[in-house]
Design an enzyme around this catalytic site. Structure first.
Site, PDB file in Angstrom:
ATOM      1  N   TRP A 206       0.853  -1.191   0.000  1.00 55.89           N
ATOM      2  CA  TRP A 206       0.000   0.000   0.000  1.00 55.89           C
ATOM      3  C   TRP A 206       0.891   1.245   0.000  1.00 55.89           C
ATOM      4  O   TRP A 206       1.849   1.304   0.795  1.00 55.89           O
ATOM      5  CB  TRP A 206      -0.887  -0.028   1.258  1.00 55.89           C
ATOM      6  CG  TRP A 206      -1.810   1.139   1.424  1.00 55.89           C
ATOM      7  CD1 TRP A 206      -2.561   1.734   0.469  1.00 55.89           C
ATOM      8  CD2 TRP A 206      -2.087   1.845   2.646  1.00 55.89           C
ATOM      9  NE1 TRP A 206      -3.295   2.762   1.008  1.00 55.89           N
ATOM     10  CE2 TRP A 206      -3.016   2.848   2.346  1.00 55.89           C
ATOM     11  CE3 TRP A 206      -1.631   1.715   3.959  1.00 55.89           C
ATOM     12  CZ2 TRP A 206      -3.520   3.723   3.303  1.00 55.89           C
ATOM     13  CZ3 TRP A 206      -2.127   2.581   4.913  1.00 55.89           C
ATOM     14  CH2 TRP A 206      -3.058   3.572   4.587  1.00 55.89           C
TER      15      TRP A 206
ATOM     16  N   ASP B 128      -1.597  -6.351   8.821  1.00 55.90           N
ATOM     17  CA  ASP B 128      -2.550  -5.296   8.465  1.00 55.90           C
ATOM     18  C   ASP B 128      -3.820  -5.975   7.940  1.00 55.90           C
ATOM     19  O   ASP B 128      -3.791  -6.658   6.913  1.00 55.90           O
ATOM     20  CB  ASP B 128      -1.923  -4.396   7.387  1.00 55.90           C
ATOM     21  CG  ASP B 128      -2.751  -3.144   7.125  1.00 55.90           C
ATOM     22  OD1 ASP B 128      -3.881  -3.065   7.651  1.00 55.90           O
ATOM     23  OD2 ASP B 128      -2.268  -2.262   6.394  1.00 55.90           O
TER      24      ASP B 128
ATOM     25  N   LYS C 268     -13.808  -0.593   5.277  1.00 58.53           N
ATOM     26  CA  LYS C 268     -14.372  -1.274   4.113  1.00 58.53           C
ATOM     27  C   LYS C 268     -15.522  -2.185   4.517  1.00 58.53           C
ATOM     28  O   LYS C 268     -16.600  -2.127   3.949  1.00 58.53           O
ATOM     29  CB  LYS C 268     -13.302  -2.107   3.397  1.00 58.53           C
ATOM     30  CG  LYS C 268     -11.905  -1.529   3.446  1.00 58.53           C
ATOM     31  CD  LYS C 268     -11.678  -0.377   2.509  1.00 58.53           C
ATOM     32  CE  LYS C 268     -10.338   0.273   2.819  1.00 58.53           C
ATOM     33  NZ  LYS C 268      -9.852   1.229   1.899  1.00 58.53           N
TER      34      LYS C 268
HETATM   35  C1  LMR Z   1      -6.585   2.572  -0.638  1.00 60.96           C
HETATM   36  O1  LMR Z   1      -5.576   1.880  -0.639  1.00 60.96           O
HETATM   37  O2  LMR Z   1      -7.016   3.121  -1.659  1.00 60.96           O
HETATM   38  C2  LMR Z   1      -7.348   2.745   0.636  1.00 60.96           C
HETATM   39  O3  LMR Z   1      -6.763   2.024   1.657  1.00 60.96           O
HETATM   40  C3  LMR Z   1      -7.603   4.162   0.978  1.00 60.96           C
HETATM   41  C4  LMR Z   1      -6.378   4.920   1.374  1.00 60.96           C
HETATM   42  O4  LMR Z   1      -6.398   5.542   2.433  1.00 60.96           O
HETATM   43  O5  LMR Z   1      -5.378   4.924   0.650  1.00 60.96           O
END
Ligand code: LMR
Length: 396
Positions: free
Chosen positions: A130, A211, A246
Site C-alpha cells: 500500500w 494489516d 471497508k
Molecule cells: C486505498 O488503498 O485506496 C485505501 O486504503 C484508501 C487509502 O487511504 O489509501
C-alpha cells in the site's frame, strides 16, 4: 515562517480522488481509491450501520472522554473477529486492543510504539505494498525495507522469493503482512503458506505486524482470518491493525484498532501500558462513534447476521466485476492475459498497465487508476465496463 514553503506533491491515492472530482468529463470513472461502490456507482451507508446509529441516537447518554485504548467491549469484539471467539489468545488473556482512528491510525500507533520502545527495529514491507505504508512508518521514524512478494512474470505470488527474503530479516525487526486481499496486488498466500511464513518468522525472531483492512472481502469473515490464525500457531507475539472502513463502510468515521498479542497476559499488559503513553501524546483517546456502531452490530445476533450478508453482497459484486472485466477484454480481442485478475481477491488488482498507459487512460478517457497500475475493481459497474474495457484495449 511560510515564505520559503513549496507545494507538496499530491497524495498518490487520495490526490487522485481530488483530481477526479474536478474532472468535468461526464463519463469519468474512478478506479483509484479503495472505496466500495455499488452497481450504481454509489457508496451507501450499510443498513445495519443505519440501524445501529438509530439505536445509538436514543440510547447513548454521554459524550465524555473515552478511555485511552477506547471501549473495552469494542476491544473484545475486535479480538473475537480477528482470532475467533474460542481462540486461546482470548481465553489466555494474551491479547489487548486499542481502538485507533482507522486502520491507518492503528499502523501509526504501532509505528510510534516501535520507534520509541524498539528504536533499532526496521519494518519490512512487501514489494509492492500500500502506497501509504512507507509514509506512515517513515513519519514515525522507523526504517523501512522491503521483501519479495509478486512475481511479475505470472502476476502471482513468488512464494519462494518471499520466504527467502523473510528468512534473511535480522532478529528484532518487524515484518508487515497483509492478512487478506493484499493491497495493491490482490494476491494472498494460502493458509499452508501462512504457516510456513510463521515458522520462518518465529525461527528468525521477527515480529509480525498484520494489516487486516479487508476482512470479509476475499471469502468470508472467518475464512479471511484463517491465514492469520495459522500464523498465530507459530508465533507467540504479534501486532494486528484492523480497519472497519471497508467491511462496515465506515470510511469517514475512522474506525480501526491495534491489537497486541504477547506470550503471556502479563507481557501484553506491559506493552499496552506503553501503547497508552504513545496514544496519549498523539490524539489522547479515540473518537467514539464508529466503534460504537461496530459494537452495536457485532453484539446483536440478528444485526450481525444481516451485516455478514451485506459484506457478502459487496464481495460477490466485486468478484462478478472481476470476471466481467476479464471476459469483456477478451471479447474485444485484447491479447494480453488478464485471467489472473479473476483469482485475485479484495478490492484491488494489479493490472500490469505501465505509467504511460495509466496516464493515457486519465488524459484521454478520464479514467483514474493509481500510478502503479493498481485498479480498484469495486469501482467497476455494468454501466461503465464497456467504456472502461474499450479504453484499456486502446491504450494497450
Ligand atoms: C486505498 O488503498 O485506496 C485505501 O486504503 C484508501 C487509502 O487511504 O489509501
Amino acid at each position: 515562517m511560510f515564505e520559503s514553503i513549496q507545494t507538496a506533491p499530491p497524495d498518490p491515492i487520495l490526490g487522485l480522488t481530488e483530481a477526479f472530482k474536478q474532472d468535468s468529463n461526464p463519463d469519468k470513472i474512478n478506479l483509484s481509491v479503495g472505496v466500495y461502490q455499488d452497481g450504481n456507482g454509489k457508496t451507501p451507508i450499510l443498513a445495519t450501520v443505519k440501524e445501529a446509529e438509530r439505536r445509538l441516537l436514543t440510547e447513548e447518554n454521554s459524550k465524555s472522554y473515552m478511555p485511552i485504548p477506547g471501549d473495552p467491549t469494542y476491544g473484545r469484539l475486535v479480538r473475537e473477529l480477528v482470532f475467533g471467539k474460542d481462540h486461546p489468545i482470548l481465553s489466555g488473556g494474551r491479547g489487548a486492543t486499542a481502538h485507533c482512528p482507522g486502520g491507518t491510525g492503528g499502523l501509526r500507533v504501532a509505528g510510534d510504539y516501535l520507534h520509541k520502545l524498539h528504536p533499532d527495529a526496521a519494518i519490512w514491507l512487501s514489494d509492492p505494498t500500500w502506497a501509504n505504508h512507507p509514509a506512515v512508518f517513515t513519519a514515525a521514524g522507523v526504517e523501512v525495507k522491503t521483501y519479495a512478494y509478486r512475481d511479475p512474470a505470472t502476476n502471482g505470488l513468488d512464494f519462494g522469493a518471499m520466504l527467502d527474503s523473510l528468512g534473511r530479516i535480522p532478529a528484532g525487526d518487524v515484518a508487515l503482512l497483509h492478512a487478506s486481499c493484499h493491497n495493491p496486488t490482490g494476491i494472498d498466500p494460502s493458509v499452508e503458506q501462512w504457516s510456513q511464513i510463521g515458522e520462518v518468522l518465529a525461527e528468525r525472531g521477527v515480529l509480525p505486524l498484520v494489516d487486516f483492512a479487508y476482512q470479509g472481502f476475499a471469502d468470508g469473515i472467518d475464512q479471511d482470518a484463517a491465514g492469520l490464525r495459522a500464523l498465530c500457531e507459530k508465533v507467540d507475539q504479534l501486532l494486528v491493525c484492523s480497519s472497519f472502513s471497508k467491511n462496515f463502510s465506515l470510511y469517514r468515521e475512522r474506525t480501526g484498532a491495534l491489537t497486541l498479542v504477547g506470550a503471556t497476559a502479563e507481557q501484553v499488559g506491559k506493552v499496552m501500558s506503553q501503547v497508552k503513553v504513545v496514544i496519549r501524546a498523539n490524539y489522547s483517546n479515540p473518537p467514539a462513534h464508529g466503534a460504537a456502531i461496530v459494537a452495536v452490530v457485532l453484539q446483536d445476533e440478528a444485526l450481525r447476521a444481516d451485516w455478514e450478508v451485506e459484506v457478502a453482497e459487496m464481495r460477490d459484486r466485486i468478484n462478478g466485476m472481476r470476471r466481467l472485466f476479464v471476459d469483456r477484454l477478451a471479447a474485444k480481442g485484447v491479447e494480453r492475459d488478464f485471467s489472473s485478475i479473476i483469482e485475485q481477491r479484495g478490492m484491488f488488482s494489479f493490472s500490469g498497465l505501465d505509467k504511460d498507459q495509466v496516464a493515457a487512460l486519465r488524459e484521454k478517457y478520464a479514467i483514474y487508476i493509481v500510478g502503479s497500475g493498481r485498479i480498484n475493481v469495486a469501482g467497476m459497474t455494468e454501466a461503465n465496463i464497456e467504456r472502461l474495457c474499450d479504453a484499456v484495449a486502446s491504450v494497450l
